[in-house]
Write a protein that holds these residues in place. Structure first.
Motif, PDB file in Angstrom:
ATOM      1  N   TYR A 106      10.123 -29.880  37.792  1.00  0.00           N
ATOM      2  CA  TYR A 106      11.347 -29.336  37.257  1.00  0.00           C
ATOM      3  C   TYR A 106      12.380 -30.285  37.006  1.00  0.00           C
ATOM      4  O   TYR A 106      12.865 -30.296  36.071  1.00  0.00           O
ATOM      5  CB  TYR A 106      11.847 -28.250  38.459  1.00  0.00           C
ATOM      6  CG  TYR A 106      13.298 -27.902  37.949  1.00  0.00           C
ATOM      7  CD1 TYR A 106      13.282 -26.674  36.890  1.00  0.00           C
ATOM      8  CD2 TYR A 106      14.210 -28.385  38.556  1.00  0.00           C
ATOM      9  CE1 TYR A 106      14.664 -26.178  36.776  1.00  0.00           C
ATOM     10  CE2 TYR A 106      15.457 -27.799  38.437  1.00  0.00           C
ATOM     11  CZ  TYR A 106      15.710 -26.695  37.385  1.00  0.00           C
ATOM     12  OH  TYR A 106      17.173 -26.297  37.267  1.00  0.00           O
ATOM     13  N   MET A 110      14.200 -31.526  33.227  1.00  0.00           N
ATOM     14  CA  MET A 110      15.598 -31.647  33.114  1.00  0.00           C
ATOM     15  C   MET A 110      16.169 -33.136  32.597  1.00  0.00           C
ATOM     16  O   MET A 110      17.378 -33.199  32.496  1.00  0.00           O
ATOM     17  CB  MET A 110      16.278 -31.195  34.189  1.00  0.00           C
ATOM     18  CG  MET A 110      16.091 -29.573  34.576  1.00  0.00           C
ATOM     19  SD  MET A 110      16.684 -28.660  33.236  1.00  0.00           S
ATOM     20  CE  MET A 110      15.983 -26.783  33.721  1.00  0.00           C
ATOM     21  N   ASN A 195      12.545 -22.126  26.796  1.00  0.00           N
ATOM     22  CA  ASN A 195      13.919 -22.305  26.079  1.00  0.00           C
ATOM     23  C   ASN A 195      15.005 -22.386  27.169  1.00  0.00           C
ATOM     24  O   ASN A 195      15.479 -21.407  27.883  1.00  0.00           O
ATOM     25  CB  ASN A 195      14.004 -21.066  25.085  1.00  0.00           C
ATOM     26  CG  ASN A 195      15.293 -21.355  24.105  1.00  0.00           C
ATOM     27  OD1 ASN A 195      16.146 -22.090  24.701  1.00  0.00           O
ATOM     28  ND2 ASN A 195      15.501 -20.260  23.270  1.00  0.00           N
ATOM     29  N   ARG A 196      15.469 -23.553  27.366  1.00  0.00           N
ATOM     30  CA  ARG A 196      16.500 -23.966  28.375  1.00  0.00           C
ATOM     31  C   ARG A 196      17.882 -23.330  27.901  1.00  0.00           C
ATOM     32  O   ARG A 196      18.814 -23.056  28.740  1.00  0.00           O
ATOM     33  CB  ARG A 196      16.626 -25.477  28.436  1.00  0.00           C
ATOM     34  CG  ARG A 196      15.600 -25.961  29.401  1.00  0.00           C
ATOM     35  CD  ARG A 196      15.806 -27.310  29.812  1.00  0.00           C
ATOM     36  NE  ARG A 196      15.500 -28.414  28.812  1.00  0.00           N
ATOM     37  CZ  ARG A 196      15.778 -29.541  28.840  1.00  0.00           C
ATOM     38  NH1 ARG A 196      16.625 -30.001  29.930  1.00  0.00           N
ATOM     39  NH2 ARG A 196      15.699 -30.199  27.556  1.00  0.00           N
ATOM     40  N   LEU A 199      19.069 -20.577  30.360  1.00  0.00           N
ATOM     41  CA  LEU A 199      19.727 -20.838  31.361  1.00  0.00           C
ATOM     42  C   LEU A 199      21.121 -21.068  31.167  1.00  0.00           C
ATOM     43  O   LEU A 199      22.008 -20.485  32.013  1.00  0.00           O
ATOM     44  CB  LEU A 199      19.395 -22.104  32.064  1.00  0.00           C
ATOM     45  CG  LEU A 199      17.828 -22.393  32.494  1.00  0.00           C
ATOM     46  CD1 LEU A 199      17.388 -23.530  32.878  1.00  0.00           C
ATOM     47  CD2 LEU A 199      17.682 -21.128  34.093  1.00  0.00           C
ATOM     48  N   PHE A 217      14.637 -19.150  35.167  1.00  0.00           N
ATOM     49  CA  PHE A 217      13.594 -20.294  35.055  1.00  0.00           C
ATOM     50  C   PHE A 217      12.327 -19.921  35.634  1.00  0.00           C
ATOM     51  O   PHE A 217      11.291 -20.169  35.308  1.00  0.00           O
ATOM     52  CB  PHE A 217      14.279 -21.478  35.410  1.00  0.00           C
ATOM     53  CG  PHE A 217      13.329 -22.734  35.087  1.00  0.00           C
ATOM     54  CD1 PHE A 217      13.579 -23.262  33.662  1.00  0.00           C
ATOM     55  CD2 PHE A 217      12.468 -23.305  35.884  1.00  0.00           C
ATOM     56  CE1 PHE A 217      12.863 -24.464  33.310  1.00  0.00           C
ATOM     57  CE2 PHE A 217      11.630 -24.383  35.422  1.00  0.00           C
ATOM     58  CZ  PHE A 217      12.008 -24.876  34.136  1.00  0.00           C
ATOM     59  N   LYS A 306      10.388 -21.931  23.705  1.00  0.00           N
ATOM     60  CA  LYS A 306      11.176 -22.321  22.450  1.00  0.00           C
ATOM     61  C   LYS A 306      10.576 -22.008  21.130  1.00  0.00           C
ATOM     62  O   LYS A 306       9.594 -21.800  21.016  1.00  0.00           O
ATOM     63  CB  LYS A 306      11.198 -24.023  22.491  1.00  0.00           C
ATOM     64  CG  LYS A 306      11.689 -24.667  23.895  1.00  0.00           C
ATOM     65  CD  LYS A 306      11.580 -26.024  23.857  1.00  0.00           C
ATOM     66  CE  LYS A 306      12.328 -26.813  25.126  1.00  0.00           C
ATOM     67  NZ  LYS A 306      12.203 -28.162  25.214  1.00  0.00           N
TER      68      LYS A 306
END
Length: 306
Positions: A106, A110, A195-196, A199, A217, A306
């Motif tokens: 994780y 990021m 796909n962030r 968030l 997530f 994504k």
């Protein structure tokens, strides 16, 4: 014949050439799975055929077909104890690799791409080193005169060396260290497809960072964590060198017993039966694990990639 007619004739011949290919080649060209054919043939040659031969050895005796080789394996004795210990140890290692590797994966996802490449390099460096060398490094670290005992003695924390080597804890530590990079890379690959922006959408709608992670997530990354756990569990089942070097007599795994039956006692039937029992037990556990998790995690990543 004029030049134009000759040109038309040659063009017609070229156009008709593909139609004259053999029917088998035309069917192969239209088959959508033909790129898998080389890999499938290699899988059959180097996996299915050898495993099939071992399976035959496990049920063939001097007087023909028999299941006598499986009797000592399934009976309530040393072989079954070692088999259950192997399954339990591999399961603990798989779960530990996921729990330790998930936060690392994780964190990697990021990071900016430049930092990701650098950190991934550090994670993959241990994979460049032989498992044997990495296991010997644990002997240097945990031995009676190893680094840890030297530090403990220098600080005056103990008058006698700590018994760290040839224990179950040493086996756990060494196996987790070997398999952890694989678990991290597996989960990182899965998390990279999430796909962030989801968030960000959760934050905009009022969710806290922790709630956005738990509700968005985490469900989307469960499949990658499960894949990492199953992969490390299966790899741990076949560990041979690490338990033999850093574990004690009670930490022997079924792979060590199989090697002993084949190379020392020359009992190929019993060794093959042990191997097939290990394969069957591993497949059953992985299948049950997959069914249970599919039942409770239809939180698949569909729609969140994504």
């Amino acid at each position: 014949m004029s030049t134009g007619d000759a040109s038309m004739t040659s063009t017609r011949v070229i156009d008709e050439a593909p139609a004259r290919r053999p029917a088998g080649l035309r069917r192969l060209g239209s088959w959508r799975y033909w790129p898998l054919l080389p890999g499938a043939l290699l899988f059959i040659a180097v996996f299915l055929v050898p495993v099939g031969e071992v399976a035959v050895w496990s049920v063939r005796g001097e007087d023909g077909w028999t299941l006598a080789h499986f009797a000592p394996v399934l009976a309530d004795g040393a072989f079954r104890t070692i088999l259950m210990s192997t399954l339990r140890l591999s399961l603990v290692v798989g779960v530990a690799c996921v729990l330790i590797g998930y936060p690392v994966s994780y964190f990697l996802v990021m990071r900016p791409p430049r930092q990701q490449r650098l950190l991934l390099l550090f994670i993959t460096i241990p994979l460049w080193v032989s498992v044997l060398i990495r296991t010997y490094s644990w002997i240097v670290l945990l031995g009676r005169e190893g680094l840890i005992n030297s530090v403990v003695a220098a600080l005056g924390l103990s008058d006698t060396p700590l018994h760290l080597l040839y224990t179950r804890g040493a086996v756990y530590a060494a196996m987790i260290q070997v398999l952890l990079p694989i678990a991290i890379l597996t989960m990182f690959s899965s998390m990279s497809t999430i796909n962030r922006s989801l968030l960000s959408a959760a934050r905009i709608l009022g969710a806290s960072p922790a709630r956005a992670f738990i509700r968005v997530f985490l469900p989307l990354s469960v499949s990658g964590a499960v894949s990492a756990g199953v992969l490390t569990f299966v790899l741990a089942l076949g560990f041979f060198i690490t338990p033999a070097l850093v574990g004690g007599p009670k930490d022997a795994m079924i792979a060590n017993v199989i090697a002993q039956q084949i190379s020392e006692t020359l009992d190929w039937g019993l060794g093959s039966a042990l191997g097939m029992t290990l394969v069957a037990a591993g497949l059953l556990i992985v299948a049950a694990f997959s069914v249970v998790l599919r039942r409770f995690t239809l939180l698949s990543s569909e729609g969140g990639t994504k």
